[in-house]
Design an enzyme around this catalytic site. Structure first.
Site, PDB file in Angstrom:
ATOM      1  N   ARG A  13      11.190  -1.261  -6.354  1.00 20.58           N
ATOM      2  CA  ARG A  13      10.399  -1.080  -4.642  1.00 20.58           C
ATOM      3  C   ARG A  13      11.711  -0.830  -4.358  1.00 20.58           C
ATOM      4  NH1 ARG A  13      11.008  -6.921  -2.313  1.00 20.58           N
ATOM      5  NH2 ARG A  13      12.922  -7.931  -3.281  1.00 20.58           N
ATOM      6  N   SER A  40       9.191  -6.608   2.575  1.00 28.76           N
ATOM      7  CA  SER A  40       8.491  -6.501   1.318  1.00 28.76           C
ATOM      8  C   SER A  40       8.879  -5.188   0.112  1.00 28.76           C
ATOM      9  CB  SER A  40       7.292  -7.792   0.846  1.00 28.76           C
ATOM     10  OG  SER A  40       7.706  -9.295   1.435  1.00 28.76           O
ATOM     11  N   GLU A  61      -6.239  -5.107   4.352  1.00 23.22           N
ATOM     12  CA  GLU A  61      -6.723  -4.231   3.499  1.00 23.22           C
ATOM     13  C   GLU A  61      -7.909  -3.352   3.663  1.00 23.22           C
ATOM     14  OE1 GLU A  61      -3.702  -7.774   2.397  1.00 23.22           O
ATOM     15  OE2 GLU A  61      -5.813  -7.399   3.246  1.00 23.22           O
TER      16      GLU A  61
END
Length: 319
Positions: A13, A40, A61
């Protein structure tokens, strides 16, 4: 090519966030979309450093993917990011109908994929995402093995005109590739040569496969390791060549054994060059939350399990 795992470990990430920020600055078409998980997924780096290119869509989403589709129809290139579990299951209808069918230039990032999602809980684990995305027409499916390959895969996805799903893991993983590595959609890379058996791996399981092959070497077993970052399209030529050269295959993935890399490789083998094959992956069972090492062992995808399956597969080899 002989690859040794680096002692340096970096989170995928981090590499992803750095590259996304760069793309958003360098290309006026690139926008970052977030499903309220920016801290995150690390997309908050775009929100902080290039806020005009960051769109917060909230915990919605399905809406995020509709927004992404709309942006793509205007000539922009949205990068929609959330956890793989949410992207592949909550938003699949919008992805199929609004993105995949019209083959829009939308990049989808499934963070926190696989089994090892820190202790976030089983609702946040994704063991079916490769199977789901691989089944969609027009969809490219990528699973990088380290942070460098994440950036290289993103460069390739950026240049590709069409929908791309990139699978990322949460934790730190050993660096495998050098900065001059050239990533190609649809191409595998041989990380270790071997004569007795071939391990074909993808994503996070590749570092474990390299480690397994090195330990097998000590026992006198010569195992080749082929990394398959592009699961769709898949490198059929590399699979057939491996079958011809070693005569037996083991696949390894941090994903269900159903519909993922193992299934994709089996499809190629049964049509082109049938040889004995076994799969390392999560079997037909639900996941749970727990410490990483315990999860690897319980769900039989650890380095030791790869070694055991290799030895089992060798017994099936037709010499």
């Amino acid at each position: 090519m002989k690859t040794t795992l680096s002692k340096e470990k970096v989170s995928m990430r981090d590499g992803f966030a750095k590259k996304l920020l760069q793309l958003s600055i360098d290309d006026k078409k690139v926008y970052a979309l977030d499903g309220d998980l920016a801290t995150s997924t690390k997309t908050d780096i775009v929100a902080i450093n290039n806020p005009e290119k960051f769109l917060q869509t909230g915990i919605a989403e399905q809406n995020m993917m509709s927004v992404a589709a709309g942006l793509a129809t205007t000539g922009l290139q949205p990068w929609a990011t959330t956890f793989a579990a949410f992207l592949s299951k909550r938003a699949i209808d919008q992805i199929q109908v609004q993105v995949a069918q019209p083959k829009l230039d939308v990049k989808m990032i499934g963070a926190y994929s696989g089994l090892l999602t820190g202790l976030t809980g089983k609702t946040h684990q994704a063991l079916e995402d490769i199977a789901i995305f691989r089944s969609l027409a027009n969809m490219v499916v990528l699973a990088p093995a380290d942070s460098i390959e994440v950036e290289k895969a993103m460069e390739a996805a950026h240049q590709y005109n069409g929908p791309v799903y990139i699978r990322l893991a949460r934790d730190n993983y050993p660096i495998i590739f050098s900065e001059d590595y050239e990533f190609q959609i649809g191409k595998a890379i041989t990380l270790k040569e071997g004569n007795d058996i071939t391990i074909i791996s993808t994503g996070t399981e590749t570092s474990r496969s390299i480690e397994a092959a090195e330990l097998l070497e000590v026992e006198g077993i010569s195992a080749a390791v082929i990394h398959m970052p592009s699961i769709k399209p898949i490198d059929k030529e590399a699979i057939v060549k491996a079958a011809e050269e070693t005569g037996v295959i083991v696949t390894a993935e941090e994903h269900s054994i159903y519909g993922g890399l193992g299934s994709a490789v089996a499809e190629v083998l049964v049509e082109e060059r049938p040889v004995p094959m076994l799969r390392v992956g999560v079997k037909d069972r639900n996941s749970e939350s727990g410490p990483n090492e315990e999860m690897l062992e319980k769900y039989e995808i650890s380095t030791n399990h790869i070694i055991n399956v290799v030895k089992k597969a060798l017994k099936k080899k037709k010499y």
